[in-house]
Design an enzyme around this catalytic site. Sequence first.
Site, PDB file in Angstrom:
ATOM      1  N   GLU A   7      25.126  25.076  31.695  1.00 47.00           N
ATOM      2  CA  GLU A   7      26.632  25.589  31.542  1.00 47.00           C
ATOM      3  C   GLU A   7      27.080  26.020  30.271  1.00 47.00           C
ATOM      4  O   GLU A   7      26.845  25.174  29.248  1.00 47.00           O
ATOM      5  CB  GLU A   7      27.591  24.132  31.771  1.00 47.00           C
ATOM      6  CG  GLU A   7      28.939  24.530  32.080  1.00 47.00           C
ATOM      7  CD  GLU A   7      29.807  24.174  30.765  1.00 47.00           C
ATOM      8  OE1 GLU A   7      30.114  25.243  30.101  1.00 47.00           O
ATOM      9  OE2 GLU A   7      30.249  23.023  30.682  1.00 47.00           O
ATOM     10  N   CYS A  57      34.836  24.361  26.612  1.00 49.88           N
ATOM     11  CA  CYS A  57      34.217  25.647  27.287  1.00 49.88           C
ATOM     12  C   CYS A  57      35.069  26.234  28.070  1.00 49.88           C
ATOM     13  O   CYS A  57      34.856  27.355  28.687  1.00 49.88           O
ATOM     14  CB  CYS A  57      32.913  25.187  27.925  1.00 49.88           C
ATOM     15  SG  CYS A  57      33.340  23.621  29.133  1.00 49.88           S
TER      16      CYS A  57
END
Length: 685
Positions: A259, A298
């Site tokens: 990720e 993120c």
Amino acid sequence: MEFPMSVLKSFIAGQWVGEKPAKALPSAVNGEIVAHTHDDTLDFKNAVEYGRKVGGKNLMAMDFQERALALKAMALYLQEHKKELYALSMHTGSTKGDNGIDIDGGFGTLFSYASMGRRELPSGNVVHEGPVTPLGKNNHFAGTHILVPRGGVAVHIDAYNFPVWGMLEKFAPTFLAGMPSIVKPATSTCYVTELAVRLMQESGALPEGSLQLIIGSTGDLFDHLEEQDVVTFTGSAATARKLRNHPNIINRSIPFNAEADSLNSAILAPDVTPEHEEFDVFVKEIRREMTAKAGQKCTAIRRIFVPKDQVNAVCDKLKEQLSKITVGDPSVEGVRMGALASIDQLEDVKANIQELLKTSELVVGGEGNFKATGDGTEKGAFIEPHLLLCRNPENGCGAHDIEAFGPVATVIPYETIDDAVELCSRGRGSLVTTLTTRDPAIAGRIAPLLAAFHGRLHLLDAEAAKESTGHGSPLPMLKHGGPGRAGGGEELGGIRAVHHYLQRTAIQGSPSMLAAVTREYVRGADLIETDVHPFRRHFEDLQINESLLTHRRTVTEADIVNFGCLSGDHFYMHFDEIAARDSQFGKRIAHGYFVLSAAAGLFVYPGEGPVLANYGLDTLRFIEPVAPGDTIRARLTCKRKIDQGRTSPDGHPQGVVVWDVQVHNQNDEMVASYDILTLVAKKPE
């Protein structure tokens, strides 16, 4: 503000290891040293073997239901000690609101997986992923799929921005799947993760070997991994590529889930103007995403796509909103945005802002008069929010390639909504995009186009805003991840995350063999028939495949009329002889729900017994019509037992039993098929 000059310890092979100080970890708020990493050498070969042999063994001594209860116990203990985590996390620059995302969000993830595990996973350690598919004409040979624990260890490498949630959102499904974890937090904020692990250990709910912690480098850890192991990574795309290409990862085909950073977006649709409530909702969402965790998420919004005629209005409104943000020491009253995680991160963000300014101009920030609130903050990693504007994206826009991982976003104008989709795709794959519109038709047309480049879409209007958890908040129930630049991996997504840590295997054999493996009744398997009605057995005594074939009942016209009058269902197929004769069935037929009721009357034991309640039906199908004069009978078979550890309101233990029900007519044709779920009492102690 003074801090103990402590040396953080790794938790390896059941021991806390670390005596010699190594790297100093300064507070992001004032530069004072919070702790040191340790300089002790770790035996990673031993750690991996310990995880497999000790952690794996202890986890497999439990089943899905028991591990779910352990997750809940850990979450409750952590919640009791959250103030300790809050106080320490403040030195990472986190405000109270940021701690709500990281720390409370981490607890919430544990609670969610505890709940999902108890609701959706069986007793035992085998998940049957049906349906069973007959592979022969007479059902002597069939096939299905099972999911089983992999038998290895999961190595979780986490980012610095979420030292608690980042660990727990990976640990929870891994633990539930019966796989021990080796956690490597990012060094700059690892002191918060270390405290969380200590608390989990103190809870008494963590089986020995199920969680290990690495402070510092992973050394030769990857060299000792094998085919049954798993690696997950959160961080930069460059580091993800480096780790993914480790020779041992490639040679052994070890699953690797990444990720990575992504250039997430917010799109203001052309139907929204400053007069609409959605306009303010859009601006508020951007302000929140720029300032929560000081923009160090993120999922934070980096690119803001706005119709050309709304650029000035959006910039002016954002400038007004961002000017109200007080930046500084999170312990000071009124501070709404804290520091970046470290001085190194501050320098990196400043450098990337300069790169972005090659194709954009500043709207907010960079005036040179910024000063963080609080004593000693001049030594901290503080930066004010920066809003940029790329006026002519057709001439190039660095925001499509450069991420300043802080409170930084760039406004990008577009001509048409299709242009916005094309510009958004230049991010080469993102975790999430918010589309703000008042028009469902725009969402219906544009969302599928955006979905090709994103892991999640947040469709925002005034109605959703009343309860929306926000653009940047991954939820345990929904997938977290994204294609392309975002890493191409998947996390969370409800029980799917547990499946990521299980091995899916196809099994073939006779129905009886499949039933033995899946621990579920499979149609065609050998039945257990006794003189005792299954509803008279307590949960512990009931056997999978235990079955009852009922007596028969002939359906009459009076049954249909009476049921229609009782229910109020006078549908023509049940009452109009002429209309029914012209239908595909050529005759009047009974209500499907009458067939269910009649079947229940055939198999229910009327006396008092261990079966306490029916709380639902699954997989209901009406297969053939039942007409007046047809004769039906039912077969009731114990399909699955789930011991969720639940008790009745008055404290009596009980379990869940799923029954397979098949209703046939006089020609042995199946007319109805379904599962019925019941609560069944356990034996009195």
